[in-house]
Design a protein around this motif. Sequence first.
Motif, PDB file in Angstrom:
ATOM      1  N   TRP A  62      -1.716 -19.359   4.566  1.00 37.77           N
ATOM      2  CA  TRP A  62      -0.745 -18.822   4.674  1.00 37.77           C
ATOM      3  C   TRP A  62      -0.259 -17.030   4.583  1.00 37.77           C
ATOM      4  O   TRP A  62      -1.567 -16.844   4.627  1.00 37.77           O
ATOM      5  N   SER A  63       0.818 -16.309   4.627  1.00 35.25           N
ATOM      6  CA  SER A  63       0.775 -15.664   3.379  1.00 35.25           C
ATOM      7  C   SER A  63       0.199 -15.682   2.382  1.00 35.25           C
ATOM      8  O   SER A  63       0.864 -16.993   1.739  1.00 35.25           O
ATOM      9  N   ALA A  64      -0.268 -14.868   1.525  1.00 32.52           N
ATOM     10  CA  ALA A  64      -0.914 -14.758  -0.018  1.00 32.52           C
ATOM     11  C   ALA A  64      -0.602 -13.211  -0.739  1.00 32.52           C
ATOM     12  O   ALA A  64      -1.469 -12.611  -0.445  1.00 32.52           O
ATOM     13  N   GLU A  65       0.567 -13.337  -1.345  1.00 40.77           N
ATOM     14  CA  GLU A  65       0.547 -11.237  -2.341  1.00 40.77           C
ATOM     15  C   GLU A  65      -0.594 -11.548  -3.475  1.00 40.77           C
ATOM     16  O   GLU A  65      -0.636 -13.229  -3.848  1.00 40.77           O
ATOM     17  N   VAL A  66      -1.571 -10.729  -3.177  1.00 40.97           N
ATOM     18  CA  VAL A  66      -2.001 -11.188  -4.441  1.00 40.97           C
ATOM     19  C   VAL A  66      -1.674 -10.411  -5.795  1.00 40.97           C
ATOM     20  O   VAL A  66      -0.505  -8.828  -5.476  1.00 40.97           O
ATOM     21  N   LYS A  67      -2.118 -10.817  -6.575  1.00 38.40           N
ATOM     22  CA  LYS A  67      -1.106 -10.477  -8.221  1.00 38.40           C
ATOM     23  C   LYS A  67      -2.281  -9.565  -8.723  1.00 38.40           C
ATOM     24  O   LYS A  67      -3.647  -9.771  -8.669  1.00 38.40           O
ATOM     25  N   GLY A  68      -1.940  -8.599  -9.866  1.00 38.66           N
ATOM     26  CA  GLY A  68      -2.403  -8.001 -10.105  1.00 38.66           C
ATOM     27  C   GLY A  68      -3.203  -6.637 -10.075  1.00 38.66           C
ATOM     28  O   GLY A  68      -2.595  -5.948  -9.058  1.00 38.66           O
ATOM     29  N   GLU A  69      -4.315  -6.372 -10.490  1.00 37.00           N
ATOM     30  CA  GLU A  69      -5.074  -5.516  -9.878  1.00 37.00           C
ATOM     31  C   GLU A  69      -5.720  -5.841  -8.560  1.00 37.00           C
ATOM     32  O   GLU A  69      -6.560  -4.573  -8.012  1.00 37.00           O
ATOM     33  N   ALA A  70      -6.179  -7.690  -8.231  1.00 36.09           N
ATOM     34  CA  ALA A  70      -7.224  -7.706  -6.632  1.00 36.09           C
ATOM     35  C   ALA A  70      -8.686  -7.360  -7.163  1.00 36.09           C
ATOM     36  O   ALA A  70      -9.109  -7.343  -6.195  1.00 36.09           O
ATOM     37  N   THR A  71      -9.048  -7.676  -8.619  1.00 35.96           N
ATOM     38  CA  THR A  71     -10.368  -6.986  -8.225  1.00 35.96           C
ATOM     39  C   THR A  71     -11.388  -7.697  -7.673  1.00 35.96           C
ATOM     40  O   THR A  71     -11.124  -9.580  -7.699  1.00 35.96           O
ATOM     41  N   PHE A  72     -11.974  -7.827  -6.936  1.00 28.92           N
ATOM     42  CA  PHE A  72     -12.874  -8.366  -5.885  1.00 28.92           C
ATOM     43  C   PHE A  72     -13.999  -8.480  -6.769  1.00 28.92           C
ATOM     44  O   PHE A  72     -14.584  -8.684  -7.188  1.00 28.92           O
ATOM     45  N   ALA A  73     -14.248 -10.093  -6.391  1.00 26.69           N
ATOM     46  CA  ALA A  73     -15.158 -11.397  -7.506  1.00 26.69           C
ATOM     47  C   ALA A  73     -15.916 -12.699  -6.357  1.00 26.69           C
ATOM     48  O   ALA A  73     -14.839 -13.351  -7.268  1.00 26.69           O
ATOM     49  N   PRO A  74     -16.203 -12.544  -5.666  1.00 27.59           N
ATOM     50  CA  PRO A  74     -16.151 -13.880  -5.492  1.00 27.59           C
ATOM     51  C   PRO A  74     -17.364 -14.440  -5.954  1.00 27.59           C
ATOM     52  O   PRO A  74     -18.735 -14.624  -6.818  1.00 27.59           O
ATOM     53  N   LEU A  77       2.054 -12.213  10.191  1.00 24.11           N
ATOM     54  CA  LEU A  77       2.404 -11.326   8.708  1.00 24.11           C
ATOM     55  C   LEU A  77       3.157 -10.099   9.034  1.00 24.11           C
ATOM     56  O   LEU A  77       3.910 -10.122   8.818  1.00 24.11           O
ATOM     57  N   GLU A  78       2.450  -9.440  10.104  1.00 24.79           N
ATOM     58  CA  GLU A  78       3.064  -8.461  10.680  1.00 24.79           C
ATOM     59  C   GLU A  78       4.801  -8.897  11.137  1.00 24.79           C
ATOM     60  O   GLU A  78       5.591  -7.717  10.330  1.00 24.79           O
ATOM     61  N   LYS A  79       4.834  -9.444  12.123  1.00 26.09           N
ATOM     62  CA  LYS A  79       5.981  -9.498  12.379  1.00 26.09           C
ATOM     63  C   LYS A  79       7.149  -9.633  11.281  1.00 26.09           C
ATOM     64  O   LYS A  79       8.375  -9.889  10.887  1.00 26.09           O
ATOM     65  N   PHE A  80       6.801 -11.282  10.315  1.00 23.87           N
ATOM     66  CA  PHE A  80       7.919 -11.349   9.215  1.00 23.87           C
ATOM     67  C   PHE A  80       8.115 -10.120   8.261  1.00 23.87           C
ATOM     68  O   PHE A  80       9.006 -10.231   7.001  1.00 23.87           O
ATOM     69  N   ASP A  81       7.065  -9.580   8.007  1.00 24.12           N
ATOM     70  CA  ASP A  81       7.672  -7.808   7.063  1.00 24.12           C
ATOM     71  C   ASP A  81       8.321  -7.547   8.138  1.00 24.12           C
ATOM     72  O   ASP A  81       9.244  -6.857   7.105  1.00 24.12           O
ATOM     73  N   GLU A  82       7.775  -7.330   9.210  1.00 20.89           N
ATOM     74  CA  GLU A  82       9.567  -6.481   9.863  1.00 20.89           C
ATOM     75  C   GLU A  82      11.142  -6.861   9.896  1.00 20.89           C
ATOM     76  O   GLU A  82      11.623  -6.137   9.745  1.00 20.89           O
ATOM     77  N   THR A  83      10.856  -8.271   9.085  1.00 22.68           N
ATOM     78  CA  THR A  83      12.300  -9.101   8.911  1.00 22.68           C
ATOM     79  C   THR A  83      12.797  -8.805   7.394  1.00 22.68           C
ATOM     80  O   THR A  83      13.369  -9.782   6.950  1.00 22.68           O
ATOM     81  N   ASP A  84      11.597  -9.102   6.688  1.00 19.94           N
ATOM     82  CA  ASP A  84      11.479  -9.141   5.269  1.00 19.94           C
ATOM     83  C   ASP A  84      10.953 -10.318   5.292  1.00 19.94           C
ATOM     84  O   ASP A  84      11.245 -10.827   3.868  1.00 19.94           O
ATOM     85  N   TRP A 134      -9.315  -3.322   1.910  1.00 16.82           N
ATOM     86  CA  TRP A 134      -8.221  -3.935   1.507  1.00 16.82           C
ATOM     87  C   TRP A 134      -7.936  -3.062   2.856  1.00 16.82           C
ATOM     88  O   TRP A 134      -8.626  -1.474   3.686  1.00 16.82           O
ATOM     89  N   LEU A 135      -7.009  -2.883   4.588  1.00 16.04           N
ATOM     90  CA  LEU A 135      -6.956  -2.564   5.158  1.00 16.04           C
ATOM     91  C   LEU A 135      -5.424  -2.581   5.849  1.00 16.04           C
ATOM     92  O   LEU A 135      -4.600  -3.567   5.888  1.00 16.04           O
ATOM     93  N   PRO A 136      -4.893  -1.089   6.132  1.00 15.91           N
ATOM     94  CA  PRO A 136      -3.154  -1.284   6.913  1.00 15.91           C
ATOM     95  C   PRO A 136      -3.619  -2.447   7.904  1.00 15.91           C
ATOM     96  O   PRO A 136      -4.047  -1.983   8.428  1.00 15.91           O
ATOM     97  N   GLY A 186       0.936  -0.967  -0.470  1.00 20.40           N
ATOM     98  CA  GLY A 186      -0.346  -0.084   0.022  1.00 20.40           C
ATOM     99  C   GLY A 186       0.975   1.571   0.059  1.00 20.40           C
ATOM    100  O   GLY A 186       1.834   1.413   0.074  1.00 20.40           O
ATOM    101  N   ALA A 187      -0.029   2.199   0.168  1.00 19.62           N
ATOM    102  CA  ALA A 187       0.696   2.930  -0.126  1.00 19.62           C
ATOM    103  C   ALA A 187       1.555   4.102   0.978  1.00 19.62           C
ATOM    104  O   ALA A 187       2.340   4.681   1.452  1.00 19.62           O
ATOM    105  N   GLU A 188       1.044   3.600   2.525  1.00 19.34           N
ATOM    106  CA  GLU A 188       1.851   3.601   3.910  1.00 19.34           C
ATOM    107  C   GLU A 188       2.153   1.902   4.004  1.00 19.34           C
ATOM    108  O   GLU A 188       2.074   1.936   5.454  1.00 19.34           O
ATOM    109  N   GLY A 189       2.949   0.992   3.797  1.00 23.03           N
ATOM    110  CA  GLY A 189       3.414  -0.358   4.489  1.00 23.03           C
ATOM    111  C   GLY A 189       2.275  -1.242   3.851  1.00 23.03           C
ATOM    112  O   GLY A 189       1.387  -0.786   2.729  1.00 23.03           O
ATOM    113  N   ILE A 190       1.989  -2.195   4.635  1.00 28.42           N
ATOM    114  CA  ILE A 190       1.074  -3.278   3.279  1.00 28.42           C
ATOM    115  C   ILE A 190      -0.123  -3.264   3.871  1.00 28.42           C
ATOM    116  O   ILE A 190      -0.528  -2.524   4.594  1.00 28.42           O
ATOM    117  N   GLU A 191      -1.268  -3.439   3.193  1.00 27.80           N
ATOM    118  CA  GLU A 191      -2.193  -4.028   3.285  1.00 27.80           C
ATOM    119  C   GLU A 191      -3.183  -4.922   3.567  1.00 27.80           C
ATOM    120  O   GLU A 191      -2.508  -5.519   2.729  1.00 27.80           O
TER     121      GLU A 191
END
Length: 324
Positions: free
Chosen positions: A100-112, A145-152, A123-125, A30-35
């Motif tokens: 699992w943590s899961a990085e979303v690819k592309g535009e992440a258009t919500f389509a259930p 997930l936050e702790k994993f992000d802090e250590t890359d 999507w939230l910080p 996100g603009a200010e970190g992960i969402e």
Amino acid sequence: MSPSTVASAQASSRVTADILAAGAVCWRNGAEGIEVALIHRPRYNDWSWPKGKVEPGETLPEAAIREVREETGFDVRLGVPLPTAEYMVGGKNLKKVFYWSAEVKGEATFAPHNPREVDEAVWLPIAEARTKLTAYADREQLDALEKFDETDALRAWPLILVRHGKAFPRAKWYETEHVRPLLALGTRQAMALTGLLSAWEVRKLVSSPWKRCVATLAPFSAATGKSIKKVSTLSEKATAANPDKTARYIEKLLEKGKPTAFCTHRPVLPTILRVFAEHAPKRVAQVLPTEDPYLKPGEILVAYVRPGTVARIVEIERFRPIDA
């Protein structure tokens, strides 16, 4: 459960529970970190993570990918495992949900697939997500997930060790060893690996040049169009003659930073696992297999490698596509 215990909790290739389910904490930059993405289920009027029951013949990673796609429409790649949730259903059935943590690819258009089951996603910080989650227990996955992000470590890539499928018995084979083939069961195991390996978006395939190893990766190669690089160093004969050379090759794979699956033989596994242990913290190294046969035929070991100049394995998991 903290991130420091995830490896030991999910290192086994077989888990038991009355109800097995799988899901993911989907994230993006996100603009200010992960969402992270939370879903709303109108039936329960709650905000939670996408998840669902494992279907017959499906592995946990495959179920996680499918459930995320069905409940959100997001296309994701699996990353490091997160703490497992355990609770009783109906007062008598133990349910385990693997995340699992899961990085979303592309535009992440919500389509259930079914808006009656999931009707909204936000999507939230991380800080805002923590307060919006309905179940307090769901914060455990978010905290990890936050702790994993802090250590890359959140951006760790997978190096996947594959033991070839069930082969024709060595004692009954009277031809040249390098052409000993897979049995029918081994071929089924190889075919089942296609869906399993797809969960990590493997980009490179490497194999011992011996027939049973190449055949184990062949179905995935055919399905994805990725060629198999044959490396003599991964054969039984080459490793027996010069295990240090095999170890140096594994070191190179760890340095590549490219999602890779490589297939080899049982006698080669101790050399590989020793290298893995040298690149892992104690909590991860101690759950690496230490006794023969190390991995079952057709079983895989996923090493999550943190990006950087020094290769560091931050988590491991083991999976078997079908029973041997």
